[in-house]
Design a protein around this motif. Structure first.
Motif, PDB file in Angstrom:
ATOM      1  N   ARG A 126       0.833  -1.226  -0.056  1.00 15.65           N
ATOM      2  CA  ARG A 126       0.027  -0.147   0.041  1.00 15.65           C
ATOM      3  C   ARG A 126       0.975   1.369  -0.016  1.00 15.65           C
ATOM      4  N   LYS A 127       1.543   1.533  -1.121  1.00 14.11           N
ATOM      5  CA  LYS A 127       2.225   2.678  -1.223  1.00 14.11           C
ATOM      6  C   LYS A 127       2.404   3.202  -2.816  1.00 14.11           C
ATOM      7  N   PRO A 128       2.610   4.364  -2.961  1.00 12.49           N
ATOM      8  CA  PRO A 128       2.232   5.263  -4.368  1.00 12.49           C
ATOM      9  C   PRO A 128       3.173   4.558  -5.333  1.00 12.49           C
ATOM     10  N   ILE A 129       4.507   4.163  -5.046  1.00  8.78           N
ATOM     11  CA  ILE A 129       5.533   3.709  -6.037  1.00  8.78           C
ATOM     12  C   ILE A 129       5.763   2.294  -5.733  1.00  8.78           C
ATOM     13  N   THR A 130       5.421   1.382  -6.388  1.00  8.49           N
ATOM     14  CA  THR A 130       5.915  -0.095  -6.186  1.00  8.49           C
ATOM     15  C   THR A 130       6.625  -0.695  -7.469  1.00  8.49           C
ATOM     16  N   VAL A 131       7.099  -1.783  -7.322  1.00  8.53           N
ATOM     17  CA  VAL A 131       7.553  -2.718  -8.362  1.00  8.53           C
ATOM     18  C   VAL A 131       6.350  -3.751  -8.549  1.00  8.53           C
ATOM     19  N   ASN A 132       5.907  -3.916  -9.960  1.00  9.40           N
ATOM     20  CA  ASN A 132       4.892  -4.801 -10.297  1.00  9.40           C
ATOM     21  C   ASN A 132       5.690  -6.040 -10.777  1.00  9.40           C
ATOM     22  N   VAL A 133       5.317  -7.221 -10.050  1.00  7.77           N
ATOM     23  CA  VAL A 133       5.967  -8.333 -10.533  1.00  7.77           C
ATOM     24  C   VAL A 133       4.737  -9.239 -11.229  1.00  7.77           C
ATOM     25  N   LEU A 134       5.206  -9.721 -12.454  1.00  6.10           N
ATOM     26  CA  LEU A 134       4.116 -10.410 -13.101  1.00  6.10           C
ATOM     27  C   LEU A 134       4.213 -11.886 -12.644  1.00  6.10           C
ATOM     28  N   THR A 135       3.070 -12.360 -12.726  1.00  8.23           N
ATOM     29  CA  THR A 135       2.869 -13.874 -12.246  1.00  8.23           C
ATOM     30  C   THR A 135       3.154 -14.576 -13.525  1.00  8.23           C
ATOM     31  N   GLY A 136       4.117 -15.903 -13.364  1.00  7.28           N
ATOM     32  CA  GLY A 136       4.429 -16.462 -14.628  1.00  7.28           C
ATOM     33  C   GLY A 136       5.920 -15.945 -14.916  1.00  7.28           C
ATOM     34  N   THR A 137       6.250 -15.044 -14.363  1.00  8.73           N
ATOM     35  CA  THR A 137       7.824 -14.572 -14.974  1.00  8.73           C
ATOM     36  C   THR A 137       8.623 -15.499 -14.568  1.00  8.73           C
ATOM     37  N   ASN A 138       9.561 -15.961 -15.540  1.00  8.84           N
ATOM     38  CA  ASN A 138      10.743 -16.818 -15.220  1.00  8.84           C
ATOM     39  C   ASN A 138      11.847 -16.116 -14.900  1.00  8.84           C
ATOM     40  N   LEU A 139      12.610 -16.477 -13.761  1.00  7.35           N
ATOM     41  CA  LEU A 139      13.601 -15.645 -13.217  1.00  7.35           C
ATOM     42  C   LEU A 139      15.066 -16.151 -13.677  1.00  7.35           C
ATOM     43  N   ARG A 140      15.963 -15.349 -13.864  1.00  6.95           N
ATOM     44  CA  ARG A 140      17.434 -15.761 -13.980  1.00  6.95           C
ATOM     45  C   ARG A 140      17.922 -16.394 -12.680  1.00  6.95           C
ATOM     46  N   LEU A 141      19.009 -17.009 -12.775  1.00  7.48           N
ATOM     47  CA  LEU A 141      19.466 -17.636 -11.595  1.00  7.48           C
ATOM     48  C   LEU A 141      20.424 -16.683 -10.949  1.00  7.48           C
ATOM     49  N   LEU A 142      21.301 -16.153 -11.778  1.00  4.93           N
ATOM     50  CA  LEU A 142      22.335 -15.205 -10.971  1.00  4.93           C
ATOM     51  C   LEU A 142      22.058 -13.909 -11.116  1.00  4.93           C
ATOM     52  N   SER A 143      21.132 -13.278 -11.740  1.00  6.19           N
ATOM     53  CA  SER A 143      20.486 -11.859 -11.277  1.00  6.19           C
ATOM     54  C   SER A 143      19.109 -11.655 -10.678  1.00  6.19           C
ATOM     55  N   SER A 144      18.680 -12.498 -10.231  1.00  9.30           N
ATOM     56  CA  SER A 144      17.511 -12.517  -9.621  1.00  9.30           C
ATOM     57  C   SER A 144      17.687 -13.112  -7.924  1.00  9.30           C
ATOM     58  N   LEU A 163      23.207 -22.181 -15.365  1.00 14.21           N
ATOM     59  CA  LEU A 163      24.073 -21.325 -14.886  1.00 14.21           C
ATOM     60  C   LEU A 163      25.338 -21.008 -15.996  1.00 14.21           C
ATOM     61  N   ARG A 164      25.791 -21.943 -16.753  1.00 14.07           N
ATOM     62  CA  ARG A 164      26.756 -21.752 -17.704  1.00 14.07           C
ATOM     63  C   ARG A 164      26.063 -20.930 -18.951  1.00 14.07           C
ATOM     64  N   GLN A 165      24.882 -21.291 -19.309  1.00  9.68           N
ATOM     65  CA  GLN A 165      24.422 -20.364 -20.160  1.00  9.68           C
ATOM     66  C   GLN A 165      24.361 -19.122 -20.049  1.00  9.68           C
ATOM     67  N   GLU A 166      23.901 -18.550 -18.897  1.00  7.30           N
ATOM     68  CA  GLU A 166      23.623 -17.153 -18.361  1.00  7.30           C
ATOM     69  C   GLU A 166      24.923 -16.576 -18.577  1.00  7.30           C
ATOM     70  N   ILE A 167      26.066 -17.217 -17.975  1.00  4.66           N
ATOM     71  CA  ILE A 167      27.587 -16.760 -17.886  1.00  4.66           C
ATOM     72  C   ILE A 167      28.143 -16.456 -19.313  1.00  4.66           C
ATOM     73  N   GLU A 168      28.027 -17.595 -20.111  1.00  5.06           N
ATOM     74  CA  GLU A 168      28.428 -17.350 -21.597  1.00  5.06           C
ATOM     75  C   GLU A 168      27.649 -16.210 -22.350  1.00  5.06           C
ATOM     76  N   SER A 169      26.089 -16.188 -22.120  1.00  5.58           N
ATOM     77  CA  SER A 169      25.568 -15.250 -23.115  1.00  5.58           C
ATOM     78  C   SER A 169      25.642 -13.766 -22.469  1.00  5.58           C
ATOM     79  N   GLY A 170      26.267 -13.683 -21.438  1.00  2.00           N
ATOM     80  CA  GLY A 170      26.614 -12.229 -20.806  1.00  2.00           C
ATOM     81  C   GLY A 170      25.170 -11.800 -20.260  1.00  2.00           C
ATOM     82  N   LYS A 171      24.367 -12.775 -19.554  1.00  2.00           N
ATOM     83  CA  LYS A 171      23.334 -12.454 -18.718  1.00  2.00           C
ATOM     84  C   LYS A 171      23.384 -12.591 -17.348  1.00  2.00           C
ATOM     85  N   ALA A 172      24.761 -12.827 -16.892  1.00  2.00           N
ATOM     86  CA  ALA A 172      25.114 -12.804 -15.356  1.00  2.00           C
ATOM     87  C   ALA A 172      25.608 -11.479 -15.116  1.00  2.00           C
TER      88      ALA A 172
END
Length: 273
Positions: A126-144, A163-172
């Motif tokens: 219950r605050k004016p500025i919030t973060v919306n989190v979408l149901t069904g969102t898949n999360l990254r392993l290293l940056s969430s 983990l390897r895929q995130e690191i090698e693709s630059g998503k980590a």
């Protein structure tokens, strides 16, 4: 009148019997009579009388060779039925609602599926500025935060490829360049019992923290995350926000049957399977 009083006060002998069962469950192995009596805070003669009745009901059994007592087949059956009836998602939804009310922050519940961590429900503060989190969102392993929690307590064989895929693709995160870097990070998450991300989050200007929730096998079953606009969350060690998050994860784990000590947020070690 007597029936009414008995209904209000309960049956004391039943409560005494339950205290013996609690003592035996806490012992985590078969026990001698003197040890049960000590744990239940009663004389051995009194404990023995109750054990005789508990044996007759199947709640307790005694090894004739060692004279040790242990929980019986009916106790096991009760436990299995109770576990079968536990709805972990329903309990998780109640937990994140309560945590939202305590912290007035966005709270999310994540589970693991074939594609990794996924948000199954979130509660808006219950605050004016919030973060919306979408149901069904898949999360990254290293940056969430929730992704780090699952990666820290799941067997590495289950997470290594992603983990390897995130690191090698630059998503980590930029400071995680190798799998060994990721292992060091996740070891620290296990040590702290919580994952906190105040920079390098997968969404811009967002920060988060997450804790694991364990089941009766002491395996990670869910993650609870608190998410907010950058620099608006108090994610400092010892903050009331992180304390509430830790307590929520601990309480839900205990409700699901996990073995959690009272002074830590996350005891169970990652499986080696």
């Amino acid at each position: 009148m007597n029936d009414e009083l008995e209904g209000k006060h309960g049956v004391q002998s039943l409560e005494v019997g339950i205290s013996i069962l609690r003592a035996m469950a806490a012992g985590k192995r078969s026990m001698m009579l003197k040890d049960i009596a000590l744990a239940a805070d009663m004389p051995p003669s009194k404990a023995h009388r109750y054990l005789v009745s508990l044996i007759r009901t199947g709640l307790v059994e005694q090894d004739r060779l060692t004279s040790r007592y242990d929980l019986g087949p009916f106790a096991l059956n009760l436990g299995l039925v109770a576990l079968d009836r536990v709805d972990r998602i329903r309990l998780g939804l109640a937990a994140i609602t309560d945590l939202r009310d305590v912290t007035n922050e966005t709270i999310a519940l994540a589970v693991w599926n074939d594609n990794g961590p996924v948000i199954v429900r979130w509660e808006r503060p219950r605050k004016p500025i919030t973060v919306n989190v979408l149901t069904g969102t898949n999360l990254r392993l290293l940056s969430s935060a929730a992704g780090r929690v699952f990666s820290a307590w799941l067997p590495e064989a289950q997470t290594e490829a992603t983990l390897r895929q995130e690191i090698e693709s630059g998503k980590a995160p930029a400071d995680i360049r190798t799998l060994e870097d990721a292992r060091h990070l996740l070891a620290d998450v296990r040590k702290q019992g919580i994952a906190v991300i105040s920079r390098h989050y997968f969404a811009r200007n967002v920060e988060a923290a997450a804790v694991p929730v364990f089941n009766f096998k002491n395996e990670i079953a869910m993650a609870i995350a608190i998410v907010g606009v950058k620099d608006t969350l108090d994610l400092e060690t010892g903050s009331s926000t992180l304390a509430a998050l830790r307590q929520a994860g601990r309480a839900l784990s205990v409700r699901l049957g996990a073995t959690i000590s009272s002074d830590t947020a996350a005891d169970p070690a990652p499986s080696s399977d």
